[in-house]
Design a protein around this motif. Structure first.
Motif, PDB file in Angstrom:
ATOM      1  N   ASP A 280       0.848  -1.188   0.000  1.00 11.47           N
ATOM      2  CA  ASP A 280       0.000   0.000   0.000  1.00 11.47           C
ATOM      3  C   ASP A 280       0.882   1.237   0.000  1.00 11.47           C
ATOM      4  O   ASP A 280       1.618   1.475   0.947  1.00 11.47           O
ATOM      5  CB  ASP A 280      -0.916  -0.010   1.223  1.00 11.47           C
ATOM      6  CG  ASP A 280      -2.116   0.907   1.041  1.00 11.47           C
ATOM      7  OD1 ASP A 280      -1.938   2.003   0.462  1.00 11.47           O
ATOM      8  OD2 ASP A 280      -3.229   0.543   1.465  1.00 11.47           O
ATOM      9  N   PHE A 281       0.812   2.010  -1.096  1.00 16.95           N
ATOM     10  CA  PHE A 281       1.637   3.208  -1.243  1.00 16.95           C
ATOM     11  C   PHE A 281       0.850   4.486  -0.980  1.00 16.95           C
ATOM     12  O   PHE A 281       1.395   5.578  -1.087  1.00 16.95           O
ATOM     13  CB  PHE A 281       2.222   3.259  -2.660  1.00 16.95           C
ATOM     14  CG  PHE A 281       3.004   2.029  -3.022  1.00 16.95           C
ATOM     15  CD1 PHE A 281       4.138   1.660  -2.328  1.00 16.95           C
ATOM     16  CD2 PHE A 281       2.581   1.224  -4.069  1.00 16.95           C
ATOM     17  CE1 PHE A 281       4.841   0.521  -2.657  1.00 16.95           C
ATOM     18  CE2 PHE A 281       3.289   0.081  -4.415  1.00 16.95           C
ATOM     19  CZ  PHE A 281       4.424  -0.269  -3.704  1.00 16.95           C
ATOM     20  N   ARG A 282      -0.417   4.375  -0.636  1.00 12.63           N
ATOM     21  CA  ARG A 282      -1.254   5.556  -0.474  1.00 12.63           C
ATOM     22  C   ARG A 282      -0.906   6.363   0.766  1.00 12.63           C
ATOM     23  O   ARG A 282      -1.173   7.546   0.826  1.00 12.63           O
ATOM     24  CB  ARG A 282      -2.726   5.145  -0.421  1.00 12.63           C
ATOM     25  CG  ARG A 282      -3.247   4.613  -1.745  1.00 12.63           C
ATOM     26  CD  ARG A 282      -4.575   3.936  -1.611  1.00 12.63           C
ATOM     27  NE  ARG A 282      -4.515   2.736  -0.782  1.00 12.63           N
ATOM     28  CZ  ARG A 282      -5.503   1.880  -0.664  1.00 12.63           C
ATOM     29  NH1 ARG A 282      -6.636   2.079  -1.311  1.00 12.63           N
ATOM     30  NH2 ARG A 282      -5.376   0.809   0.088  1.00 12.63           N
ATOM     31  N   THR A 283      -0.327   5.743   1.761  1.00 11.05           N
ATOM     32  CA  THR A 283       0.006   6.452   2.996  1.00 11.05           C
ATOM     33  C   THR A 283       1.504   6.645   3.147  1.00 11.05           C
ATOM     34  O   THR A 283       1.958   7.090   4.199  1.00 11.05           O
ATOM     35  CB  THR A 283      -0.518   5.672   4.213  1.00 11.05           C
ATOM     36  OG1 THR A 283       0.088   4.379   4.229  1.00 11.05           O
ATOM     37  CG2 THR A 283      -2.022   5.514   4.149  1.00 11.05           C
ATOM     38  N   GLY A 284       2.267   6.298   2.117  1.00 17.26           N
ATOM     39  CA  GLY A 284       3.713   6.445   2.208  1.00 17.26           C
ATOM     40  C   GLY A 284       4.355   5.373   3.059  1.00 17.26           C
ATOM     41  O   GLY A 284       5.515   5.468   3.430  1.00 17.26           O
ATOM     42  N   ARG A 285       3.608   4.335   3.369  1.00 16.72           N
ATOM     43  CA  ARG A 285       4.187   3.259   4.156  1.00 16.72           C
ATOM     44  C   ARG A 285       3.955   1.944   3.440  1.00 16.72           C
ATOM     45  O   ARG A 285       3.067   1.828   2.611  1.00 16.72           O
ATOM     46  CB  ARG A 285       3.541   3.177   5.544  1.00 16.72           C
ATOM     47  CG  ARG A 285       2.050   2.843   5.477  1.00 16.72           C
ATOM     48  CD  ARG A 285       1.462   2.671   6.851  1.00 16.72           C
ATOM     49  NE  ARG A 285       0.034   2.440   6.780  1.00 16.72           N
ATOM     50  CZ  ARG A 285      -0.519   1.272   6.531  1.00 16.72           C
ATOM     51  NH1 ARG A 285       0.235   0.217   6.308  1.00 16.72           N
ATOM     52  NH2 ARG A 285      -1.823   1.139   6.504  1.00 16.72           N
ATOM     53  N   LYS A 286       4.747   0.983   3.717  1.00 16.42           N
ATOM     54  CA  LYS A 286       4.570  -0.338   3.137  1.00 16.42           C
ATOM     55  C   LYS A 286       3.661  -1.151   4.038  1.00 16.42           C
ATOM     56  O   LYS A 286       3.954  -1.350   5.211  1.00 16.42           O
ATOM     57  CB  LYS A 286       5.928  -1.032   2.975  1.00 16.42           C
ATOM     58  CG  LYS A 286       5.847  -2.382   2.297  1.00 16.42           C
ATOM     59  CD  LYS A 286       7.231  -2.934   2.018  1.00 16.42           C
ATOM     60  CE  LYS A 286       7.945  -3.285   3.306  1.00 16.42           C
ATOM     61  NZ  LYS A 286       9.272  -3.877   3.057  1.00 16.42           N
ATOM     62  N   ALA A 287       2.550  -1.604   3.471  1.00 17.10           N
ATOM     63  CA  ALA A 287       1.632  -2.406   4.267  1.00 17.10           C
ATOM     64  C   ALA A 287       2.277  -3.738   4.613  1.00 17.10           C
ATOM     65  O   ALA A 287       3.203  -4.196   3.958  1.00 17.10           O
ATOM     66  CB  ALA A 287       0.338  -2.638   3.484  1.00 17.10           C
TER      67      ALA A 287
END
Length: 314
Positions: A280-287
């Motif tokens: 997941d790149f939407r929050t700038g973190r790797k899910a």
């Protein structure tokens, strides 16, 4: 003829087995046409200047490849909407028509509601705005629109994943419901192998506004991937597919490794149940990764915080 009998005749293609058979036929036709177009575009690519690489290129891995969805997976938002915005600014159709077009396309392709009215409307309008235009003109305009509205909307994390496959000697294709010519532009600008997309009918180089088969959506994407694999000699068990949408579960299920990118709620649930990796790149973190890692292992991935903020502001 009694009214109820007339009604049954009119809507019967959308009921029961007839509906399923017709949708499957159109999906298969769309997949085959898309695979043919992808092979043709790949063979028609102009040779690029030979530049001495800093290090020897990896040996080609001819039986493994990666397939990437575009909308919300490789690119923020819907590529066809960005394209339509660019066409509207060039007076291809009224700007006031854009909202209605966007809603119908997003409702079908992102929401994935495959009821009779939604499917028919999406199919009829998918390429209606280019009817009467030449393929050459639309490609030239598409190049301009990519620079204006799309280049800064590529998820850097997803782009890094695609490069990881290229660095391993594998080929990388985009798989999208957007017109195949636009998909080809996006693929070429990203340095990828090619693209599978919706094929518009053309006669003597002029679009008729009709589709060959159907939109490359849902099951049609899986048909296209299988058809391309057959043509290119790929072993789908060694291939990887990436998508954000539950609609793409058929494509994700057709390969050996599936990865959910920026997943919607439905795909996240499926990915967890099947042990698919989630990014997941939407929050700038790797899910958190779920289950077995991808075939190439966990690579270094860049977040897209600034791009995400820009998208939310829009």
């Amino acid at each position: 003829m009694r009214w109820e009998n007339l009604e049954a005749v009119c809507v019967s293609p959308w009921r029961g087995r007839d509906k399923g058979q017709e949708l499957e036929r159109l999906a298969a036709l769309a997949g085959e046409a898309s695979a043919d177009a992808a092979v043709a575009m790949e063979s028609a690519n102009l040779p690029v200047p030979i530049i001495e690489p800093a290090s020897p290129p990896p040996p080609p891995d001819l039986t493994a490849a990666a397939f990437f969805d575009v909308d919300n997976t490789m690119m923020m938002g819907a590529s066809i909407f960005h394209f339509a915005r660019g066409l509207a600014s060039r007076k291809y159709f009224a700007t006031s028509d854009l909202a209605g077009f966007a809603w119908k396309q997003v409702k079908f392709r992102v929401g994935g509601r495959e009821d009779k009215d939604t499917v028919s409307s999406a199919r009829e309008q998918a390429l209606s705005f280019v009817a009467g235009k030449t393929v050459k003109e639309i490609i030239e305009v598409g190049e301009e629109i990519y620079d204006e509205l799309m280049a800064d909307k590529i998820w850097s994390g997803t782009r890094a994943l695609a490069q990881m496959h290229l660095d391993a000697g594998q080929r990388v294709w985009l798989v999208t419901a957007t017109p195949v010519e636009l998909a080809g532009i996006i693929s070429r600008r990203l340095g990828l192998t090619g693209a599978l997309g919706t094929v518009g009918e053309s006669v003597d180089g002029v679009y008729t506004g009709k589709l060959v088969g159907d939109l490359l959506h849902g099951r049609a994407k899986a048909h296209a991937v299988r058809a391309l694999a057959s043509r290119e000699g790929l072993d789908l068990r060694r291939c990887t597919a990436y998508s954000d949408s539950q609609n793409d579960v058929p494509m994700l299920s057709a390969v050996g490794t599936a990865v959910a990118i920026n997943p919607d709620a439905g795909l996240r649930e499926v990915a967890r149940a099947r042990g698919w990796e989630i990014r997941d790149f939407r929050t700038g973190r790797k899910a958190a990764k779920i289950g077995v890692p991808s075939v190439l292992g966990a690579g270094a991935l860049a977040g897209a915080v600034a791009a995400g903020l820009a998208y939310r502001r829009r």
